[in-house]
Design an enzyme around this catalytic site. Structure first.
Site, PDB file in Angstrom:
ATOM      1  CG  ASP A  19      -2.102   0.921   1.081  1.00  0.00           C
ATOM      2  OD1 ASP A  19      -2.349   1.389  -0.041  1.00  0.00           O
ATOM      3  OD2 ASP A  19      -2.763   1.190   2.095  1.00  0.00           O
ATOM      4  CB  THR A  65     -13.313  -7.470  -4.948  1.00  0.00           C
ATOM      5  OG1 THR A  65     -13.179  -7.399  -3.521  1.00  0.00           O
ATOM      6  CG2 THR A  65     -13.077  -8.896  -5.380  1.00  0.00           C
ATOM      7  CG  ASN A  67      -7.889  -1.804  -5.268  1.00  0.00           C
ATOM      8  OD1 ASN A  67      -6.973  -2.594  -5.048  1.00  0.00           O
ATOM      9  ND2 ASN A  67      -8.173  -0.809  -4.422  1.00  0.00           N
TER      10      ASN A  67
HETATM   11  C1  IPE Z   1      -5.519  -2.726  -0.374  1.00  0.00           C
HETATM   12  O1  IPE Z   1      -5.138  -1.407  -0.523  1.00  0.00           O
HETATM   13  C2  IPE Z   1      -5.442  -3.423  -1.681  1.00  0.00           C
HETATM   14  C3  IPE Z   1      -4.111  -3.559  -2.258  1.00  0.00           C
HETATM   15  C4  IPE Z   1      -2.974  -3.252  -1.702  1.00  0.00           C
HETATM   16  C5  IPE Z   1      -4.087  -4.104  -3.571  1.00  0.00           C
HETATM   17  P1  IPE Z   1      -6.218  -0.225  -0.633  1.00  0.00           P
HETATM   18  O2  IPE Z   1      -5.449   1.036  -0.711  1.00  0.00           O
HETATM   19  O3  IPE Z   1      -7.172  -0.511  -1.736  1.00  0.00           O
HETATM   20  O4  IPE Z   1      -6.973  -0.356   0.752  1.00  0.00           O
HETATM   21  P2  IPE Z   1      -7.945   0.619   1.515  1.00  0.00           P
HETATM   22  O5  IPE Z   1      -9.125   0.852   0.640  1.00  0.00           O
HETATM   23  O6  IPE Z   1      -7.204   1.880   1.781  1.00  0.00           O
HETATM   24  O7  IPE Z   1      -8.299  -0.091   2.773  1.00  0.00           O
HETATM   25  C1  IPE Z   2      -1.531   0.282  -3.405  1.00  0.00           C
HETATM   26  O1  IPE Z   2      -1.321   1.636  -3.406  1.00  0.00           O
HETATM   27  C2  IPE Z   2      -1.760  -0.272  -4.781  1.00  0.00           C
HETATM   28  C3  IPE Z   2      -3.140  -0.657  -5.084  1.00  0.00           C
HETATM   29  C4  IPE Z   2      -4.123  -0.671  -4.224  1.00  0.00           C
HETATM   30  C5  IPE Z   2      -3.424  -1.065  -6.436  1.00  0.00           C
HETATM   31  P1  IPE Z   2      -2.526   2.671  -3.408  1.00  0.00           P
HETATM   32  O2  IPE Z   2      -2.846   2.995  -4.826  1.00  0.00           O
HETATM   33  O3  IPE Z   2      -3.625   2.205  -2.577  1.00  0.00           O
HETATM   34  O4  IPE Z   2      -1.824   3.938  -2.737  1.00  0.00           O
HETATM   35  P2  IPE Z   2      -2.476   4.935  -1.681  1.00  0.00           P
HETATM   36  O5  IPE Z   2      -3.009   4.101  -0.556  1.00  0.00           O
HETATM   37  O6  IPE Z   2      -3.559   5.677  -2.394  1.00  0.00           O
HETATM   38  O7  IPE Z   2      -1.332   5.808  -1.269  1.00  0.00           O
HETATM   39 MG    MG Z   3      -4.090   2.391  -0.603  1.00  0.00          MG
END
Ligand code: IPE
Ligand code: IPE
Ligand code: MG
Length: 245
Positions: A19, A65, A67
């Site tokens: 993340d 799911t 995302n």
């Molecule tokens: C969790 O990260 C999913 C992945 C790392 C692929 P998110 O960034 O989507 O999670 P939330 O929504 O902040 O909990």
């Molecule tokens: C994790 O990074 C990658 C995916 C969830 C695909 P994020 O895209 O969630 O990055 P933040 O949380 O917005 O910084």
């Molecule tokens: Mg994230």
């Protein structure tokens, strides 16, 4: 630093919620996708380091799911990046004996992605140094729902009885049927939540949260997580005294 890691006490299965790509990019005044691109480099380094250490199973949460609700352009770019990374990295990973595995609702992915994945899965299926599982369009509740549906169908068809439903049967009907439980779960970027990842499989995992954003996650951070894991006493409900006996 590697010397400080005990080779005989490695987590068998490390899972990572990668993340912070978006925040990494935003901090630099870049588009979010630049963060995903940089994050792909961390994936390579992390896979290599886990392989070198001798970790047998590494599972990476790449796309949930939930995302799918992100802006269309971000989702499309992520899918493109994914095909590109798999193509690029797996030549080397294959040489190093890494098997590709995928968990999630794979049918919901673009056909091109599915094709690329299945080719690499097939090509690497006999590799046994490490299993790299990518969680793609993955949601743990969906996985559990599918498991319940499949088991229920078997009961309806009288293939099994209700009394046959136990932990092992449940495990065998999850996407992760051929993986051991998670020993160490790492989440980067400072968020302290599970976000619908491997709910059944992390029942007794050690949790490790670090503030580093995924694109900045390096081998040294992985080592820190494993060292922290190795300092912990995993009691699985028993008392400390029972373990040393
Ligand atoms: C969790 O990260 C999913 C992945 C790392 C692929 P998110 O960034 O989507 O999670 P939330 O929504 O902040 O909990
Ligand atoms: C994790 O990074 C990658 C995916 C969830 C695909 P994020 O895209 O969630 O990055 P933040 O949380 O917005 O910084
Ligand atoms: Mg994230």
């Amino acid at each position: 630093m590697k010397e400080t890691i005990q080779k005989d006490n490695l987590p068998q299965h490390v899972a990572i919620i990668m993340d912070g790509n978006g925040r990494w990019a935003k901090k630099r005044g870049l588009y979010r996708v630049a963060g995903h691109e940089k994050g792909a480099e961390s994936v390579r380094e992390c896979v290599e380091s886990c392989g070198n250490l001798g970790v047998k199973n590494l599972t990476l949460f790449a796309f949930s799911t939930e995302n799918w609700k992100r802006p269309k352009l971000e989702v499309e770019t992520l899918m493109r990046l994914l095909i590109r990374s798999i193509r690029k990295e797996f030549t080397e990973f294959h040489k190093n004996g890494i098997r590709l595995n995928c968990v999630g609702n794979i049918e919901s992915l673009p056909k091109k992605v599915q094709k690329e994945l299945s080719e690499v899965i097939e090509k690497t299926k006999d590799n046994n140094n490490m299993t790299l599982t990518i969680a793609l369009s993955y949601g743990s509740r969906e996985e559990i729902k599918c498991m319940v549906q499949r088991i229920s169908q078997k009961v309806v068809d009288k293939e099994i009885g209700v009394e046959d439903i136990n932990d092992q049967l449940i495990q065998e009907h999850l996407y992760t049927f051929d993986l051991p439980d998670v020993d160490l779960l790492i989440r980067t970027s400072g968020e302290k939540r599970i976000s619908n990842f491997l709910l059944w499989q992390i029942a007794y995992a050690e949790l490790y949260f670090c503030d580093v954003l995924w694109p900045d996650f390096k081998t040294e951070h992985l080592y820190e997580a494993i060292e922290s894991y190795q300092k912990r006493e995993r009691r699985f409900g028993k008392t400390s005294e029972q373990l040393t006996k």
